[in-house]
Design a protein around this motif. Structure first.
Motif, short mmCIF file in Angstrom:
data_model
loop_
_atom_site.label_atom_id
_atom_site.label_comp_id
_atom_site.label_asym_id
_atom_site.label_seq_id
_atom_site.Cartn_x
_atom_site.Cartn_y
_atom_site.Cartn_z
N LYS A 21 -52.62 -20.86 36.80
CA LYS A 21 -53.95 -20.25 36.76
C LYS A 21 -54.26 -19.67 35.39
CE LYS A 21 -56.85 -17.10 39.44
NZ LYS A 21 -56.88 -15.66 39.42
N ILE A 22 -55.44 -19.94 34.91
CA ILE A 22 -55.83 -19.40 33.61
C ILE A 22 -56.12 -17.90 33.76
CG2 ILE A 22 -58.35 -19.71 33.75
CD1 ILE A 22 -58.20 -20.74 30.84
N THR A 23 -55.71 -17.13 32.76
CA THR A 23 -55.99 -15.70 32.78
C THR A 23 -56.49 -15.27 31.41
OG1 THR A 23 -53.71 -15.22 32.18
CG2 THR A 23 -54.25 -15.14 34.53
N TYR A 24 -56.93 -14.04 31.33
CA TYR A 24 -57.48 -13.52 30.08
C TYR A 24 -56.48 -13.65 28.93
CZ TYR A 24 -54.56 -9.36 30.32
OH TYR A 24 -53.48 -8.52 30.35
N VAL A 25 -55.22 -13.59 29.25
CA VAL A 25 -54.20 -13.62 28.19
C VAL A 25 -54.15 -14.99 27.50
CG1 VAL A 25 -52.09 -14.30 29.44
CG2 VAL A 25 -51.96 -12.60 27.61
N ASP A 26 -54.65 -16.01 28.19
CA ASP A 26 -54.72 -17.33 27.55
C ASP A 26 -55.67 -17.32 26.37
OD1 ASP A 26 -54.18 -18.42 30.74
OD2 ASP A 26 -53.01 -19.29 29.09
N PHE A 27 -56.80 -16.65 26.53
CA PHE A 27 -57.79 -16.62 25.45
C PHE A 27 -57.27 -15.83 24.26
CE2 PHE A 27 -61.08 -18.78 27.66
CZ PHE A 27 -60.89 -18.47 28.99
N LEU A 28 -56.60 -14.73 24.57
CA LEU A 28 -56.02 -13.89 23.53
C LEU A 28 -54.95 -14.67 22.76
CD1 LEU A 28 -56.49 -10.62 24.33
CD2 LEU A 28 -54.12 -10.65 23.74
N THR A 29 -54.06 -15.30 23.55
CA THR A 29 -52.95 -16.04 22.97
C THR A 29 -53.47 -17.17 22.11
OG1 THR A 29 -51.59 -15.51 24.89
CG2 THR A 29 -50.82 -17.29 23.49
N TYR A 30 -54.43 -17.89 22.63
CA TYR A 30 -55.01 -19.01 21.87
C TYR A 30 -55.56 -18.53 20.53
CZ TYR A 30 -58.07 -22.55 20.08
OH TYR A 30 -58.69 -23.43 19.23
N GLU A 31 -56.36 -17.49 20.59
CA GLU A 31 -57.00 -17.02 19.36
C GLU A 31 -55.98 -16.57 18.32
OE1 GLU A 31 -60.25 -14.40 19.78
OE2 GLU A 31 -60.26 -13.84 17.65
N PHE A 32 -54.98 -15.81 18.75
CA PHE A 32 -54.02 -15.31 17.77
C PHE A 32 -53.13 -16.42 17.24
CE2 PHE A 32 -56.11 -11.66 18.41
CZ PHE A 32 -55.63 -10.69 19.29
N LEU A 33 -52.83 -17.39 18.11
CA LEU A 33 -52.07 -18.54 17.63
C LEU A 33 -52.88 -19.27 16.56
CD1 LEU A 33 -50.54 -20.05 20.91
CD2 LEU A 33 -49.30 -18.97 19.02
N ASP A 34 -54.18 -19.35 16.81
CA ASP A 34 -55.08 -20.00 15.87
C ASP A 34 -55.06 -19.30 14.52
OD1 ASP A 34 -58.55 -20.97 15.80
OD2 ASP A 34 -56.76 -22.19 15.52
N HIS A 35 -55.03 -17.97 14.56
CA HIS A 35 -54.97 -17.21 13.31
C HIS A 35 -53.67 -17.50 12.57
CE1 HIS A 35 -57.88 -13.94 15.03
NE2 HIS A 35 -58.45 -15.10 14.89
N LEU A 36 -52.59 -17.56 13.33
CA LEU A 36 -51.28 -17.83 12.72
C LEU A 36 -51.26 -19.25 12.15
CD1 LEU A 36 -48.99 -16.15 15.38
CD2 LEU A 36 -49.40 -15.36 13.06
N LYS A 37 -51.95 -20.12 12.82
CA LYS A 37 -52.02 -21.51 12.36
C LYS A 37 -52.71 -21.59 11.00
CE LYS A 37 -54.06 -25.93 13.82
NZ LYS A 37 -54.94 -26.51 14.85
N ALA A 38 -53.73 -20.75 10.81
CA ALA A 38 -54.42 -20.74 9.52
C ALA A 38 -53.48 -20.29 8.41
CB ALA A 38 -55.65 -19.84 9.59
N LEU A 39 -52.56 -19.41 8.77
CA LEU A 39 -51.61 -18.92 7.78
C LEU A 39 -50.52 -19.94 7.51
CD1 LEU A 39 -50.63 -16.35 6.14
CD2 LEU A 39 -49.04 -16.01 8.02
N SER A 40 -50.04 -20.58 8.57
CA SER A 40 -48.90 -21.47 8.43
C SER A 40 -49.07 -22.74 9.25
CB SER A 40 -47.62 -20.75 8.87
OG SER A 40 -46.51 -21.62 8.80
N PRO A 41 -49.89 -23.65 8.78
CA PRO A 41 -50.18 -24.86 9.55
C PRO A 41 -48.93 -25.68 9.87
CG PRO A 41 -51.35 -24.88 7.42
CD PRO A 41 -50.63 -23.59 7.52
N ASP A 42 -47.90 -25.54 9.03
CA ASP A 42 -46.67 -26.30 9.27
C ASP A 42 -46.02 -26.01 10.61
OD1 ASP A 42 -45.54 -26.26 5.82
OD2 ASP A 42 -46.77 -27.69 6.95
N HIS A 43 -46.23 -24.81 11.09
CA HIS A 43 -45.62 -24.45 12.37
C HIS A 43 -46.36 -25.05 13.55
CE1 HIS A 43 -43.25 -21.21 10.32
NE2 HIS A 43 -42.39 -21.55 11.27
N PHE A 44 -47.49 -25.65 13.26
CA PHE A 44 -48.35 -26.10 14.35
C PHE A 44 -48.61 -27.60 14.30
CE2 PHE A 44 -49.56 -22.08 16.28
CZ PHE A 44 -49.16 -21.18 15.32
N LYS A 45 -47.56 -28.32 13.96
CA LYS A 45 -47.77 -29.77 13.88
C LYS A 45 -47.59 -30.42 15.23
CE LYS A 45 -48.69 -30.46 9.56
NZ LYS A 45 -47.86 -30.19 8.36
N GLU A 46 -46.61 -29.93 15.99
CA GLU A 46 -46.36 -30.54 17.30
C GLU A 46 -45.55 -29.58 18.16
OE1 GLU A 46 -43.93 -33.90 16.47
OE2 GLU A 46 -42.31 -32.64 15.71
#
Lengths: 200, 208
Positions: free
Chosen positions: A128-153
């Protein structure tokens, strides 16, 4: 800011306060205990603080963990907040370029923990989707902007794809209004404001 | 009624324990209660709040409580940590000393007569507020700003918390780590110690 928008994309209308107008008149005249952005007004309830708002909307829109999952959910929530605070700390530091390396190095472990927590998902707490999914997604996205290498796969990348594909979110990301194209991750005055997020 | 932390020695923690306890996100503090294994200060506090019947009951109260919880924590992490870990310490410290009164006034207004943050009933957030106010007080006093803590709503509130039987007992016990531990890791000592007056303050306030 985006978290609220993302949550609201599942139901409610978002309203953005314009910065000059906010500091000019609105901030102290709206009856908030702790004036700040973002804010939410729902009937006679006036609250600020991203997390308080996200959790309130989660409860209201049936995107809140069941009792047995609440504690785990809160632990993930706080962990993501920790990561985000860590990012802010270096982003606003004049010594950013020198601090970046150490932070990115730690991401191996920290992101590994998150990947393990989420596992196959599909959502952070399971089915089940919960509010924490949106939070997690957004912050992961921010981290991705800093270090795209960690988010290849890997599990995290797959997880983010699933969230991005949610119909209301997808609509928001594709729309002209979408602040992804114009807002920086941190304040424009930060040492590292962060590129506008590319959701690709 | 209070949360006691088990403080593992640094080497021990980083050496073996950290990754062997079965925690999803290994960190300090942690709580193990039966088969519940938790880290993250806020998550632990909320868990204990629910368990010990110190949790807001209505939807509206819960939203307001969480707003207060976040706001207080903001004060600690963003403010004190911001300046403690930053090279522009002196400049930021001055700015913080100027903005603190506004933020503290908001808290004073919210708590009002109390007796507790959420009104008649004590909740987990009272313990968080108390601890962080205490840390900020140390900071303010270190920089000769006792005026930050002159609002009776705040001082009376802190007195009430300090007089809770279990807390009182803890503060007076020889185990009490309030006297021995610093707010942050040695970084704060380092940051404050960079000025000679800072070093003097540390000796006076942190080492009592």
């Amino acid at each position: 800011l985006k978290v609220i928008q993302e949550l609201k994309s599942s139901g409610i209308n978002a309203e953005y306060g314009d910065a000059p107008k906010w500091f000019g008149e609105m901030k102290y005249n709206m009856g908030f205990d702790f004036p700040n952005l973002p804010f939410l007004i729902d009937g006679d309830l006036k609250i600020t603080q991203t997390l308080a708002i996200a959790r309130y909307l989660g409860r209201k829109l049936n995107m809140y963990p069941q009792e047995k999952d609440i504690t785990r959910c809160e632990m993930l929530e706080q962990n993501m907040m920790d990561l985000r605070t860590g990012l802010s700390r270096i982003a606003y530091n004049p010594n950013f370029e020198n601090m970046k390396g150490a932070f990115i190095e730690k991401l191996d472990v920290r992101l590994g923990e998150v990947a393990k927590f989420i596992g196959d998902g599909p959502y952070a707490l399971g089915d089940k989707i919960t509010y924490v999914d949106f939070l997690t997604y957004e912050f992961l996205d921010h981290l991705k902007a800093l270090s795209p290498d960690h988010f290849k796969e890997g599990p995290i990348v797959e997880y983010m794809k699933r969230i991005q594909a949610l119909p209301n979110l997808k609509k928001w990301f594709d729309s002209d209004d979408c602040t992804n194209k114009t807002y920086t991750i941190n304040s424009p005055m930060a040492t590292w404001p962060g590129l506008p997020n590319a959701t690709q | 009624k209070e949360v006691t932390y088990s403080l593992a020695k640094n080497e021990e923690w980083f050496g073996e324990k950290k990754y062997n306890l079965g925690l999803d996100f290994p960190n300090l503090p942690y709580l193990i209660d039966g088969d519940v294994k938790l880290t993250q200060f806020t998550a632990i506090m909320r868990y204990l709040g629910r368990k010990l019947d110190m949790y807001p009951k209505t939807e509206k109260d819960l939203a307001r409580c969480e707003m207060l919880e976040q706001n207080i924590y903001d004060l600690k992490t963003l403010r004190l940590a911001w300046i403690a870990y930053n090279e522009k310490f002196e400049e930021r410290k001055d700015k913080l000393l100027e903005t603190l009164p506004v933020r503290l006034a908001e808290v004073a207004e919210y708590i009002g007569e109390g007796p507790y943050a959420m009104g008649d009933k004590i909740t987990y957030v009272d313990f968080i507020i108390y601890e962080i106010l205490d840390q900020i007080k140390l900071f303010s006093l270190s920089f000769s700003r006792p005026d930050h803590f002159s609002d009776p709503r705040i001082t009376e509130y802190m007195k009430r918390m300090e007089n809770l039987p279990n807390l009182k007992e803890y503060f007076e016990s020889p185990d009490c780590n309030a006297k021995r531990y610093t707010i942050h890791d040695p970084f704060l000592i380092w940051a404050l110690g960079r000025t000679t007056s800072g070093a003097a303050r540390i000796e006076k306030n942190f080492m009592q």
